[in-house]
Design an enzyme around this catalytic site. Structure first.
Site, mmCIF file in Angstrom:
data_model
loop_
_atom_site.group_PDB
_atom_site.id
_atom_site.type_symbol
_atom_site.label_atom_id
_atom_site.label_comp_id
_atom_site.label_asym_id
_atom_site.label_seq_id
_atom_site.Cartn_x
_atom_site.Cartn_y
_atom_site.Cartn_z
ATOM 1 C CG ASP A 15 -2.177 0.796 1.059
ATOM 2 O OD1 ASP A 15 -2.090 1.973 0.661
ATOM 3 O OD2 ASP A 15 -3.256 0.241 1.296
ATOM 4 C CG ASP A 41 2.229 4.605 -7.172
ATOM 5 O OD1 ASP A 41 1.042 4.244 -7.367
ATOM 6 O OD2 ASP A 41 2.733 5.585 -7.757
ATOM 7 C CB VAL A 42 -1.266 -0.343 -6.949
ATOM 8 C CG1 VAL A 42 -1.047 -1.120 -5.660
ATOM 9 C CG2 VAL A 42 -2.320 0.744 -6.786
ATOM 10 C CE1 TYR A 134 -15.081 3.109 -6.918
ATOM 11 C CE2 TYR A 134 -17.335 2.568 -7.572
ATOM 12 C CZ TYR A 134 -16.224 2.329 -6.782
ATOM 13 O OH TYR A 134 -16.236 1.313 -5.859
ATOM 14 C CE LYS A 138 -13.734 -0.222 -7.874
ATOM 15 N NZ LYS A 138 -12.634 -0.991 -7.262
#
Length: 226
Positions: A15, A41-42, A134, A138
């Site tokens: 994370d 940092d994804v 968003y 998703k």
């Protein structure tokens, strides 16, 4: 992370929130579990490569990946601003692409594994109060998961998505009236709990789900059944 550790998994927590991540890892270790934290940092390909390399060098293999990083639409402000759209897509969707593809390559070397991608009920439906970016992010996770399942299936890697409904952690910026309205439109007449989702993720990651891949587990109290 706590549930997986309780079930015997060695957990690597990744994370950008270092203080919080280290605290969870310490808590797991204090409870006789095994966990480490790696600040990550994804949205960064380099960070993913380093995370997986650290996991392999420390523990020897990678069996499970849960792509759970994400931000809500309320965190980016203007719904029609390009910057907000790009941030949502980077954190919620690009991170899943990077994690899945990099992890699958390592899992294939040891005969397979399980990847669980956290999407949302907004990956199925549109919402008047949902940020377009968003919902798009998703939805991207949902269909990418299916594609990854087909692509990596021959290597023994399973890839599934989980679609939570309304949970308190994602409603931090919602007032009491807003929470009440979300509860009222959920057939079970309550908001979800974190553990409701965690147990679903645990199932998909486990050997009990060895013939499950490319599917969606909806955990929403019946919301999208309406």
């Amino acid at each position: 992370a706590r549930l997986f550790a309780k079930e015997g998994a060695v957990v690597v927590i990744a994370d950008v929130l270092q203080k919080e991540g280290e605290a969870v890892a310490a808590d797991i270790c204090a409870s006789q579990g095994r966990a480490t934290f790696v600040k990550t940092d994804v949205t960064s390909e380099t960070a993913w490569n380093q995370l997986i390399a650290t996991t392999i060098s420390t523990y020897g293999r990678l069996d499970i990946l849960v792509n759970n990083a994400g931000i809500s639409g309320s965190s980016v402000g203007d719904e029609l601003a390009l910057a907000g759209w790009e941030k949502l897509m980077a954190v919620n969707a690009t991170s899943v692409f990077l994690g899945t593809t990099r992890a699958a390559a390592e899992m294939a070397k040891t005969g397979g594994g399980s990847i669980v991608n956290i999407s949302s009920i907004m990956g199925f439906i549109g919402g008047a109060d949902s940020h377009p970016g968003y919902s798009a992010s998703k939805g991207a996770v949902r269909i990418f998961t299916k594609t990854a399942a087909v692509r990596f299936g021959p290597t023994g890697v399973r890839v599934n998505s989980v679609h939570p409904g309304y949970l308190p952690p994602m409603l931090n910026n919602t007032n009491a009236a807003g929470r009440a309205s979300k509860t009222a439109v959920t057939p079970l007449r309550r908001l979800g709990e974190v553990m409701d989702v965690a147990y679903g993720v645990l199932y998909l990651a486990s050997d009990e789900a060895s013939f499950v891949t490319g599917t969606e587990l909806v955990i929403d109290g019946g919301y999208i059944a309406q």
